[in-house]
Design an enzyme around this catalytic site. Structure first.
Site, PDB file in Angstrom:
ATOM      1  N   ASP A 288      24.624  -5.984  16.706  1.00 54.47           N
ATOM      2  CA  ASP A 288      25.136  -6.508  17.709  1.00 54.47           C
ATOM      3  C   ASP A 288      24.386  -7.260  18.689  1.00 54.47           C
ATOM      4  O   ASP A 288      25.472  -7.523  19.865  1.00 54.47           O
ATOM      5  CB  ASP A 288      25.732  -4.696  18.300  1.00 54.47           C
ATOM      6  CG  ASP A 288      27.316  -4.767  17.967  1.00 54.47           C
ATOM      7  OD1 ASP A 288      27.531  -5.741  18.274  1.00 54.47           O
ATOM      8  OD2 ASP A 288      27.156  -3.523  18.200  1.00 54.47           O
TER       9      ASP A 288
ATOM     10  N   GLN B 216      29.898   1.753  16.609  1.00 57.76           N
ATOM     11  CA  GLN B 216      31.005   1.222  17.175  1.00 57.76           C
ATOM     12  C   GLN B 216      31.142   1.983  18.589  1.00 57.76           C
ATOM     13  O   GLN B 216      30.839   3.611  19.183  1.00 57.76           O
ATOM     14  CB  GLN B 216      32.050   1.713  16.666  1.00 57.76           C
ATOM     15  CG  GLN B 216      33.299   1.392  16.916  1.00 57.76           C
ATOM     16  CD  GLN B 216      33.355  -0.327  17.027  1.00 57.76           C
ATOM     17  OE1 GLN B 216      33.084  -0.891  16.127  1.00 57.76           O
ATOM     18  NE2 GLN B 216      34.107  -0.597  17.688  1.00 57.76           N
TER      19      GLN B 216
ATOM     20  N   LYS C 115      35.281  -4.162   9.621  1.00 58.20           N
ATOM     21  CA  LYS C 115      34.315  -4.707   9.216  1.00 58.20           C
ATOM     22  C   LYS C 115      33.609  -4.671   8.047  1.00 58.20           C
ATOM     23  O   LYS C 115      33.058  -5.557   7.487  1.00 58.20           O
ATOM     24  CB  LYS C 115      33.299  -3.737  10.365  1.00 58.20           C
ATOM     25  CG  LYS C 115      33.429  -4.915  11.514  1.00 58.20           C
ATOM     26  CD  LYS C 115      32.947  -3.965  12.807  1.00 58.20           C
ATOM     27  CE  LYS C 115      33.045  -4.459  14.589  1.00 58.20           C
ATOM     28  NZ  LYS C 115      32.541  -3.374  15.603  1.00 58.20           N
TER      29      LYS C 115
END
Ligand code: NDP
Length: 296
Positions: free
Chosen positions: A121, A98, A54
């Site tokens: 997200d 995460q 990422k």
């Protein structure tokens, strides 16, 4: 019939190039650089690889990458304090924590502490509600990537029968909302669904997000259907580990009209959509038009 293979790797490269071009314009015309903060708690090896990828792709797209690697024993209070700081940092437009988090941390509490406008997200309860009510939301990256590939392949999805196998909060449920938003007739199947084969055979669009290697076989697919395989499963074949999807690619490709491979299908689209969401968040935060074709 032999299915057209939808090349997610090539599609994701196009999305990243589109993002990078828009980012360059933002910098030149408005002096803005989108920033993505990724927070990793603990040393999970798979998560470390994701976070590294990422960060690399964020920088390649011309954006700023901020990485926070915290020890596994980090307290909830310390993690929430970091999120509060990132929420008010004007250089940070997207925040991603995460998952999975270590067991002593409450994921729902942590995710819902993120400013919804920076929740790239799309897991914050506000974004879930906005998506569910057809309002402008931050959309979870994996289903957004699936939607982009479907729109690219079909043009309009209106009136098509879509079946989503899997009802998780991160893939199945948001996928259903996105397909409904594009006027599909949607069925959601799960582990208690009766006669899954018959349900799947009703699909013009079949999305498999189950986490069971090669569970969807060719006999469960309507001839000519489009099959999106979200699954990523590590299995042993001939003494070596490899990745397979939730769809049995060989038998499915003999029946379907189009199919995504694993690897090289949905996977690469997920990070590309994370970059797209970060760009979208930056545009929204600054009252600028959103990038075309990169949102739901
Ligand atoms: P979850 O485990 O959270 O959900 C799996 C879903 O599949 C559940 O709704 C479950 O039903 C359903 N299911 C399980 N067994 C069956 C069965 N026999 N028949 C029908 N339905 C079944 O998984 P995720 O949604 O998080 O992930 C799904 C897959 O997608 C995984 O392989 C994961 O690795 C992959 N993935 C890939 C990503 C990418 O970037 N490409 C990103 C995220 C996930 P029930 O609710 O009844 O238990």
């Amino acid at each position: 019939m032999t299915a057209t293979v939808i090349d997610g790797k090539a599609f994701a490269a196009r999305v990243r190039a589109q993002v990078a071009a828009h980012v360059a314009r933002l910098r030149d015309e408005h002096g803005l650089v989108p920033g993505l903060a990724v927070v990793l708690v603990g040393e999970d090896p798979a998560s470390q690889v994701y976070v590294r990828n990422k960060g690399t792709q964020t920088v390649e797209a011309g954006m700023q990458s901020f990485e926070y690697r915290l020890p596994a024993e980090t307290s909830e209070a310390d993690l929430l304090a970091l999120i509060a700081r990132l929420n008010t940092d004007p250089a940070v437009h997207g925040i991603l924590v995460q998952l999975p988090l270590p067991a002593h941390l409450d994921s729902d509490l942590v995710i819902n502490a993120i400013d919804p406008a920076k929740d790239v997200d799309g897991f914050h309860i506000s974004n879930v509600g906005l998506l569910g009510t057809g309002q402008k939301a931050m959309v979870p990256c994996t289903p957004l990537g699936c939607l982009m590939m479907l729109r690219d392949h079909h043009g309009s999805l209106a009136g098509l029968n879509a079946v989503v196998v899997g009802r998780s909060n991160i893939v199945g449920k948001p996928m259903v909302q996105l397909l409904l938003g594009d006027s599909c007739t949607v069925t959601i199947a799960h582990s208690r669904t009766k006669d899954l084969g018959a349900v799947c055979r009703g699909a013009d669009i079949l999305v498999a997000a189950v986490g069971r290697p090669e569970m969807i076989t060719g006999d469960m697919i309507r001839p000519g259907a489009t099959v999106i395989d979200v699954g990523i499963n590590r299995v042993e074949r001939n003494g070596r580990m490899c990745l397979v999807g939730d769809v049995d690619h060989a038998t499915a490709a003999a029946v379907a009209g189009a199919i995504t491979p694993v690897p090289g299908g949905v996977g690469p689209m997920t990070i590309a959509c994370l970059l797209a969401n970060t760009l979208t968040a930056c545009c929204r935060a600054n009252g600028l038009p959103e990038p075309e074709g990169l949102t739901a």
